[in-house]
Design an enzyme around this catalytic site. Structure first.
Site, PDB file in Angstrom:
ATOM      1  N   GLU A 153      -1.521   6.528   0.370  1.00 15.29           N
ATOM      2  CA  GLU A 153      -2.302   5.858   1.132  1.00 15.29           C
ATOM      3  C   GLU A 153      -2.450   6.292   2.583  1.00 15.29           C
ATOM      4  O   GLU A 153      -1.472   6.091   3.181  1.00 15.29           O
ATOM      5  CB  GLU A 153      -1.863   4.450   1.050  1.00 15.29           C
ATOM      6  CG  GLU A 153      -3.148   3.260   1.760  1.00 15.29           C
ATOM      7  CD  GLU A 153      -2.647   1.769   1.853  1.00 15.29           C
ATOM      8  OE1 GLU A 153      -1.457   1.479   1.808  1.00 15.29           O
ATOM      9  OE2 GLU A 153      -3.653   0.999   1.939  1.00 15.29           O
ATOM     10  N   GLU A 251      -6.942  -7.286   0.358  1.00 19.81           N
ATOM     11  CA  GLU A 251      -5.882  -6.784   1.233  1.00 19.81           C
ATOM     12  C   GLU A 251      -6.305  -7.218   2.727  1.00 19.81           C
ATOM     13  O   GLU A 251      -6.302  -6.133   3.507  1.00 19.81           O
ATOM     14  CB  GLU A 251      -5.229  -5.680   1.014  1.00 19.81           C
ATOM     15  CG  GLU A 251      -3.792  -5.381   1.670  1.00 19.81           C
ATOM     16  CD  GLU A 251      -3.207  -3.899   1.667  1.00 19.81           C
ATOM     17  OE1 GLU A 251      -4.221  -3.027   2.069  1.00 19.81           O
ATOM     18  OE2 GLU A 251      -2.091  -3.773   1.578  1.00 19.81           O
TER      19      GLU A 251
HETATM   20  O1  LIG Z   1       0.721  -1.294   6.237  1.00 17.91           O
HETATM   21  C1  LIG Z   1      -0.451  -1.462   5.861  1.00 17.91           C
HETATM   22  O2  LIG Z   1      -1.295  -1.921   6.270  1.00 17.91           O
HETATM   23  C2  LIG Z   1      -0.762  -1.432   4.264  1.00 17.91           C
HETATM   24  O3  LIG Z   1      -1.717  -1.607   3.662  1.00 17.91           O
HETATM   25  C3  LIG Z   1       0.489  -0.989   3.394  1.00 17.91           C
HETATM   26  O4  LIG Z   1       0.263  -0.833   2.028  1.00 17.91           O
END
Ligand SMILES: O=C(O)C(=O)CO
Length: 268
Positions: A153, A251
């Site tokens: 990511e 998220e």
């Molecule tokens: O640290 C963050 O912002 C994340 O999205 C971790 O997965």
């Protein structure tokens, strides 16, 4: 974004944080969701069996699917962002892989986010990148037996984190794939990518079919969809049209009471 709650996964490490960790999966279910994901939910890479068992029980008892889990990433509140390229903590990362795969086996979880790690002062970046490839290959092998995928990511918010755009991640992914590990994929967090100036629409056009996972939050503020200016609905729909069949995780930061009102407004 006209999708039902069933279409989304709740990230219980950024949402529902008013509740104790072990109550969050049930709270997500009570709010109408069927799947959850977590950043690494323990303080150490290798927690006790009882801690792991309690976490797994909280998922199973809630009747939700665990869709994603981060590998141990160090002390995130203190600014750490992963161990994958952290020279000196190799054995911790390797030990963590077995715990992650065990949780995957017990829950059916198949997506495991391996945060790359910040640049270390005084350590050669190339040495960190070499270690990262070794660790990603070990992680890929560790979750292979349960049909798992390691996710890579790009994130924003940490200057020292070297993977900022999808191109940065693809550079690493190409090496890992060439070394024989196809089960390592891009985690396309549209918020982080947009904040870092990536062309998210172009990324989707070229690569949606090979995303390993998608996460969303609006910008500015990393809030719920609709609180900022990102065309998240269009991006999710286009990703699906182009063959992305995985989960879409919420998220973003929001208080529990208002966390999902944007979805209720939509379906009204
Ligand atoms: O640290 C963050 O912002 C994340 O999205 C971790 O997965």
């Amino acid at each position: 974004m006209k999708e039902s709650k069933m279409a989304y996964t709740v990230n219980c490490s950024i949402l529902l944080t008013e509740l104790p960790l072990l109550e969050r999966a049930a709270a997500a279910k009570a709010a109408g969701f069927d799947s959850v994901e977590f950043w690494w939910p323990f303080a150490t890479a290798v927690p006790s069996d009882s801690e792991v068992d309690a976490f797994i029980a909280s998922i199973k008892d809630a009747g939700v699917t665990l869709e994603g889990l981060n590998f141990f990433a160090g002390d995130m509140p203190a600014g750490d962002r992963g161990l994958v390229s952290w020279v000196g903590r190799e054995s911790e990362f390797l030990a963590n892989i077995d715990v992650v795969a065990g949780i995957g086996e017990a829950t059916g979880c198949k997506g495991f986010n391996a945060l790359y790690g910040n640049r270390q002062p005084g350590i050669d970046g190339q040495a960190q990148d070499k270690l990262a490839i070794e660790n990603l290959l070990a992680a890929a092998k560790g979750v292979e037996r349960i049909g798992g995928t390691v996710l890579l990511e790009p994130i924003s918010g940490s200057e020292a984190y070297p993977l900022k755009t999808s191109a940065d991640a693809f550079f690493v992914l190409d090496k890992v794939h060439a070394a024989g590990a196809p089960n390592v994929k891009l985690l396309a967090d549209f918020y982080h990518l947009a904040v870092n100036g990536d062309d998210v629409a172009a990324l989707i056009e070229g690569h949606a079919h090979e995303f390993g996972h998608v996460q969303i939050a609006d910008d500015p503020g990393r809030g719920a969809p609709g609180t900022g200016t990102l065309p998240l609905g269009e991006w999710v729909t286009r990703s699906r049209d182009l063959g992305y069949a995985g989960g879409v995780a919420l998220e973003y930061k929001a208080a529990h009471a208002q966390a999902f009102t944007w979805l209720i407004r939509q379906s009204a």
